[in-house]
Scaffold this active site. Structure first.
Site, PDB file in Angstrom:
ATOM      1  N   TYR A 109       0.864  -1.187   0.000  1.00 56.23           N
ATOM      2  CA  TYR A 109       0.000   0.000   0.000  1.00 56.23           C
ATOM      3  C   TYR A 109       0.896   1.230   0.000  1.00 56.23           C
ATOM      4  O   TYR A 109       1.891   1.298   0.732  1.00 56.23           O
ATOM      5  CB  TYR A 109      -0.896   0.028   1.243  1.00 56.23           C
ATOM      6  CG  TYR A 109      -1.689   1.315   1.377  1.00 56.23           C
ATOM      7  CD1 TYR A 109      -2.945   1.435   0.802  1.00 56.23           C
ATOM      8  CD2 TYR A 109      -1.156   2.416   2.053  1.00 56.23           C
ATOM      9  CE1 TYR A 109      -3.664   2.629   0.912  1.00 56.23           C
ATOM     10  CE2 TYR A 109      -1.868   3.610   2.159  1.00 56.23           C
ATOM     11  CZ  TYR A 109      -3.116   3.702   1.584  1.00 56.23           C
ATOM     12  OH  TYR A 109      -3.814   4.871   1.678  1.00 56.23           O
ATOM     13  N   GLU A 196      -3.707   7.534  -3.850  1.00 58.06           N
ATOM     14  CA  GLU A 196      -3.557   6.231  -3.201  1.00 58.06           C
ATOM     15  C   GLU A 196      -3.342   5.151  -4.253  1.00 58.06           C
ATOM     16  O   GLU A 196      -4.022   5.133  -5.281  1.00 58.06           O
ATOM     17  CB  GLU A 196      -4.812   5.925  -2.383  1.00 58.06           C
ATOM     18  CG  GLU A 196      -4.805   4.575  -1.683  1.00 58.06           C
ATOM     19  CD  GLU A 196      -6.106   4.319  -0.955  1.00 58.06           C
ATOM     20  OE1 GLU A 196      -6.154   4.554   0.267  1.00 58.06           O
ATOM     21  OE2 GLU A 196      -7.087   3.892  -1.608  1.00 58.06           O
TER      22      GLU A 196
END
Length: 388
Positions: A109, A196
């Site tokens: 991530y 993101e």
């Protein structure tokens, strides 16, 4: 303003961030014509909606060939996808992203967002990327790594290497550095609020690829980016919020039953707080702005009443730039022109407030006047039935 995944990935490509090969389709016929080559040996079909949790909701399908791709397209296109983040109504699926699959060795991530308390962009990363990143953040916060970027010097290569070591990417530090620096340039040059990548994958060949992409743009900076403003998808946004935007009103739908019409964002927040304090629940945030006119007041009433949960309306106006008597005239005009079938409580304060209150009381309309904010909150909560 949010972007679709395919739109975000096009921006990623402009900034040197690797993404899978893919095409966007808007009809089954287009999929047949343009996606056959990508899907000949398998592909991924991804619903394009402004909501997270698509994978768990069935909005991302890995298929084995053209026939399976056709079935996936037909099952997703022109439906509504309900995810954990979309609400019970779901979001309309009008576009699909079809991508060539990637051989994944690891999922990570990586994100950037603004930390206003620190007054800088923060990098957030984890070696445990993928669909369960929220659960990882909740149960294993030590698995989430953060670092702040000094706005004067920007993102430094040593910071990228440090994060790479923490993520176990010792053999991919140069690739991670290029990717992160591209993300930071994108963030600052396009005035983003958040970017993101989840997951950021390390392929079996040792490459870093952005398998997913989310971008949120600061609405206050959109005037500088006409190209980005053109990417807005109104179908993915609340209908009432879109109508408010067209009339220059700041409106956010909430879950309560007391409609709020206020001039000034700070006063609007205080109004919602005091409604809660006295046992009610706001149905909306609505800032009509400092230079309120009768026309804007009428549009504001229409927006509030379009929400069928509204049982009462509180109008809380501070007359600074505009006089209270002019606001009162606008309220009277709006109430006469619009079929307002719920109680309306009005609190006026500021320039010519006595004249404004007198106009309301002499209007012959069923408008409840209040002397101060506490009085207004108590009266509107009672008028709405005493509970939100």
């Amino acid at each position: 303003m949010n972007l679709h995944e395919f739109q975000a990935k096009r921006l990623f490509g402009d900034y040197g961030i690797p993404v899978p090969e893919g095409i966007v389709i808007r009809s089954g016929a287009q999929a047949e014509q343009e996606a056959a080559e990508i899907c000949a040996h398998g592909c991924v079909v991804k619903a394009q909606v402004h909501a997270g949790g698509r994978g768990k909701a069935g909005g991302v399908k890995r298929v084995s060939g053209v026939e399976a791709m056709r079935e996936a397209v037909n099952s997703l296109l022109d439906t509504r996808l309900v995810t954990a983040q979309s609400g019970p109504e779901g979001q309309p699926v009008e576009q699909l992203l079809i991508e060539r699959p990637v051989n994944i060795a690891r999922e990570l991530y990586l994100g950037m967002l603004i930390d206003r308390s620190r007054e800088r962009v923060m990098v957030v990363a984890s070696a445990a990327g993928g669909m369960d990143i929220e659960e990882v953040a909740r149960t294993r916060p030590e698995a989430i790594h953060t670092l702040g970027i000094d706005p004067v010097v920007g993102l430094q290569a040593y910071q990228c290497r440090l994060l790479g070591f923490r993520l176990g990417l010792d053999d991919s530090l140069r690739a991670l550095t290029r990717l992160m620096q591209g993300m930071y340039r994108l963030f600052t040059e396009k005035d983003l609020g958040m970017v993101e990548i989840n997951p950021l994958v390390l392929t079996e060949g040792g490459e870093l690829v952005a398998l997913d992409a989310k971008i949120n743009i600061d609405d206050n900076a959109l005037y500088r980016h006409a190209d980005l403003q053109a990417l807005r998808d109104p179908a993915q946004e609340d209908e009432l919020e879109n109508r408010a935007h067209e009339h220059g009103l700041n409106y956010v739908r909430l879950d309560g039953n007391i409609g709020c019409m206020v001039n000034g964002a700070g006063l609007a927040m205080a109004t919602m707080d005091i409604i809660h304090l006295h046992g009610g629940a706001p149905a909306n945030f609505l800032d009509v702005g400092g230079g309120t006119s009768a026309e804007r007041v009428a549009e504001a009433f229409k927006l509030i009443l379009a929400d069928d949960k509204v049982a009462a309306i509180l109008v809380n106006i501070f007359g600074g730039i505009v006089r209270c008597d002019l606001i009162a005239e606008g309220i009277i005009q709006a109430v006469r022109e619009i079929d307002i079938h719920v109680p309306v409580v009005v609190r006026l304060e500021g320039t010519n407030m006595q004249e404004g209150r007198a106009l309301l009381e002499a209007s012959g309309l069923t408008i409840i006047t209040a002397t101060d904010l506490t009085d207004a909150a108590q009266k509107v909560v009672a008028a709405a039935g005493g509970q939100g």
